[in-house]
Design an enzyme around this catalytic site. Structure first.
Site, PDB file in Angstrom:
ATOM      1  N   ARG A   1       0.821  -1.211   0.000  1.00  0.00           N
ATOM      2  CA  ARG A   1       0.000   0.000   0.000  1.00  0.00           C
ATOM      3  C   ARG A   1       0.854   1.259   0.000  1.00  0.00           C
ATOM      4  O   ARG A   1       0.335   2.367   0.043  1.00  0.00           O
ATOM      5  CB  ARG A   1      -0.934   0.014   1.196  1.00  0.00           C
TER       6      ARG A   1
ATOM      7  N   ASP B   1      11.216  -7.099   7.340  1.00  0.00           N
ATOM      8  CA  ASP B   1      10.760  -6.154   6.314  1.00  0.00           C
ATOM      9  C   ASP B   1      10.538  -4.773   6.924  1.00  0.00           C
ATOM     10  O   ASP B   1      10.220  -3.835   6.205  1.00  0.00           O
ATOM     11  CB  ASP B   1       9.459  -6.650   5.664  1.00  0.00           C
TER      12      ASP B   1
END
Ligand code: AMP
Ligand code: MG
Length: 544
Positions: free
Chosen positions: A121, A288
């Site tokens: 996103r 991440d």
């Protein structure tokens, strides 16, 4: 009389700030690294590529709620809010020169390899080169779906976006390495979320935050190619990283992988010791979410320690294992660095021992940074030698802060105000501000607190500091104002109800976290009882 001395034209002053369309865009990452050959925006696995080109999806009614002037200044951007800025920062308009993309990365989540994740996103709009020749990546979070959106909608809600903006700016002003935030835009498009994952989904206001950093590259960007044995793409990405951010480890064709890793190790250790200094719990230290530059990145269900508690995590998604609890952050940093080392190793097959040794630097580095930081927090600024007995002083303090429920932030500020020659009653009167239930403290606990204080008072003179100097040292590294969980939650609720000033005032307080600000005592107040178990204050999830 002329106001303008002869020979100096008004045009010779500083160059005016630029509008968003006049910024200097570079797109080095997109030009220099292999990209996704497909422009299919559907969700899929993307191979042999560092990114996919994808534009933000437009929103119905972009409203620019916050524009942070000091971050605009980094970009040479004019900080005047305009409809055009709202359009660009809400994702409705891509300016010529921008080359938007979503990055491909993987990651270890909660200790397990999760495969491809990627910017699901977040969409990087552009890289901006400022007049000082610094390059800043500007990235919209919540800007719509990308090939990496997996099962989710590519959007973000106001509460998590505001939390990210406020906390990243607060961290910057605290002196903690972090990504920055330029803006918060309400989209006018509701987003459905289940806050506590308990089946009670509701519609919430949607928002887009614009984040700014030299790069958003994470450990996971390297891991994904290593996991796929794609050493060619991995090598290109590492070379790109070294050229731009770590040129000292590049010598012609030769890449000094162990040297590069050592620098990431040191930066990560520093970042985490800084988190421990200010009482920050990241909450989701997946690989991440670990920046290759050692910046705090991806503010999700983070929290600020209010009562000091090494076992605390704000993230209810991690409540059973508590992997990412406050006191475990140093160890998790090491584990995450080991995953990065493993990903980089194929590029340096002849230097595996060096890589292993580099990784082994971490515990000592973190340990000494942490010890030094904690000593500085109690005013032992290092003028005197640190002593073996200091470890006992620190560990007994840690135990006491847990034994008697104590606000971490206020404790260090109050301790700075206790004169070394204070009587037990005088000292307690000053410190009581930091205790959650001062009247419930037992006589035995009072005696323990005072024993510690006397040992401390006996140690301080080694530093040759008087009370005033000690307080100055301590106040310079112990913040008075941090974005307390309940304060941010109050601002979120006010903003949801249409108040547009509450967030600006909070941001303003957090610009000077170490200075007492008249009339702003409420921003330094310890957590009220109502916030102890309230969602958003003490319980957060990855729902964002
Ligand atoms: P995070 O927990 O925020 O670090 O996100 C982990 C992964 O999930 C990343 O790949 C995100 O891009 C992705 N993700 C999280 N929320 C969403 C969303 N609403 N839409 C698409 N992807 C998302
Ligand atoms: Mg993330």
């Amino acid at each position: 009389m002329s106001a303008q001395p002869d020979g100096i034209s008004p045009a010779s002053g500083p160059e005016p700030a630029r509008t968003i369309t006049d910024l200097r865009f570079t797109d080095r990452l997109v030009r220099e690294l292999p990209g996704d050959r497909s422009d299919d925006s559907r969700i899929r696995q993307v191979f042999k590529a560092c990114y996919s080109r994808v534009a933000p999806t437009a929103v119905p009614e972009p409203e620019l709620v916050v524009l942070v002037p000091e971050v605009a200044e980094l970009l040479d951007l004019d900080p005047t809010p305009t409809p055009e800025l709202a359009e660009v920062l809400g994702g409705n308009r891509v300016v010529p020169g921008m080359a938007p993309y979503a990055a491909c990365y993987g990651g270890h989540q909660f200790g397990t390899w999760a495969g491809q994740l990627g910017d699901g996103r977040a969409i990087t709009l552009a890289e901006v080169e400022n007049r000082a020749h610094e390059t800043w990546e500007i990235q919209l979070k919540g800007a719509g779906p990308t090939p990496y959106s997996r099962r989710a909608d590519g959007r973000a809600v106001l509460r998590s976006s505001l939390r990210e903006l406020v906390c990243s700016e607060a961290m910057h002003h605290l002196g903690v390495p972090t990504t920055r935030a330029l803006s918060l835009v309400l989209t006018g498009q509701p987003v459905q979320r289940d806050l506590l994952y308990d089946g009670n989904a509701r519609l919430e206001p949607g928002a887009v935050v614009c984040r700014v950093a030299p790069t958003f590259l994470r450990f996971g960007n390297y891991e994904i190619h290593a996991a796929r044995d794609d050493h060619d793409t991995l090598r290109k990405l590492v070379r790109f990283t070294l050229e731009r951010y770590y040129p000292q480890y590049l010598d012609g064709e030769r890449m000094d992988i162990a040297g590069f890793l050592e620098e990431v190790v040191r930066r990560t250790a520093f970042m985490i010791s800084e988190w421990m200094r200010v009482g920050f719990v990241h909450g989701v230290m997946n690989t991440d979410n670990m920046s290759i530059l050692g910046l705090t990145i991806d503010y999700g269900p983070y929290g600020w320690l209010e009562p000091f508690d090494l076992d605390w995590t704000p993230n209810i998604t991690d409540a059973s294992g508590r992997r990412y609890r406050f006191g475990n952050q140093p160890q998790v940093g090491h584990w995450n660095l080991a995953q990065l080392a493993r990903a980089l190793a194929p590029l340096a097959p002849d230097h595996l021992d060096d890589i292993r040794r580099t990784l082994d630097i971490y515990p000592g580095e973190l340990g000494s940074l942490y010890r030094h930081t904690m000593l500085r927090k109690i005013g032992l600024c290092g003028r005197g030698d640190t002593l073996a007995a200091d470890d006992e002083l620190l560990s007994s303090l840690g135990a006491l802060l847990v034994e008697v429920e104590t606000d971490m932030t206020l404790f260090f500020r109050q301790l700075a105000q206790v004169p070394l020659r204070a009587s037990p009653d005088e000292a307690f009167a000053i410190l009581r501000e930091a205790y959650y239930e001062p009247d419930a403290i037992t006589a035995i606990q009072r005696a323990m607190l005072d024993d510690w204080r006397r040992a401390y008072a006996a140690r301080v003179p080694v530093e040759a500091l008087d009370d005033r100097e000690r307080r100055a040292c301590m106040d310079a590294i112990n913040p008075l104002y941090v974005p307390r969980n309940y304060l941010v939650q109050e601002v979120i609720e006010a903003t949801e109800q249409g108040d547009r000033t509450a967030v600006l005032e909070l941001l303003d307080v957090l610009r000077r976290p170490y200075s007492e600000q008249p009339g702003r005592a409420k921003y330094a107040a310890k957590r009220p009882e109502w916030a102890r178990h309230k969602p958003g204050c003490s319980m957060l999830s990855c729902s964002s």
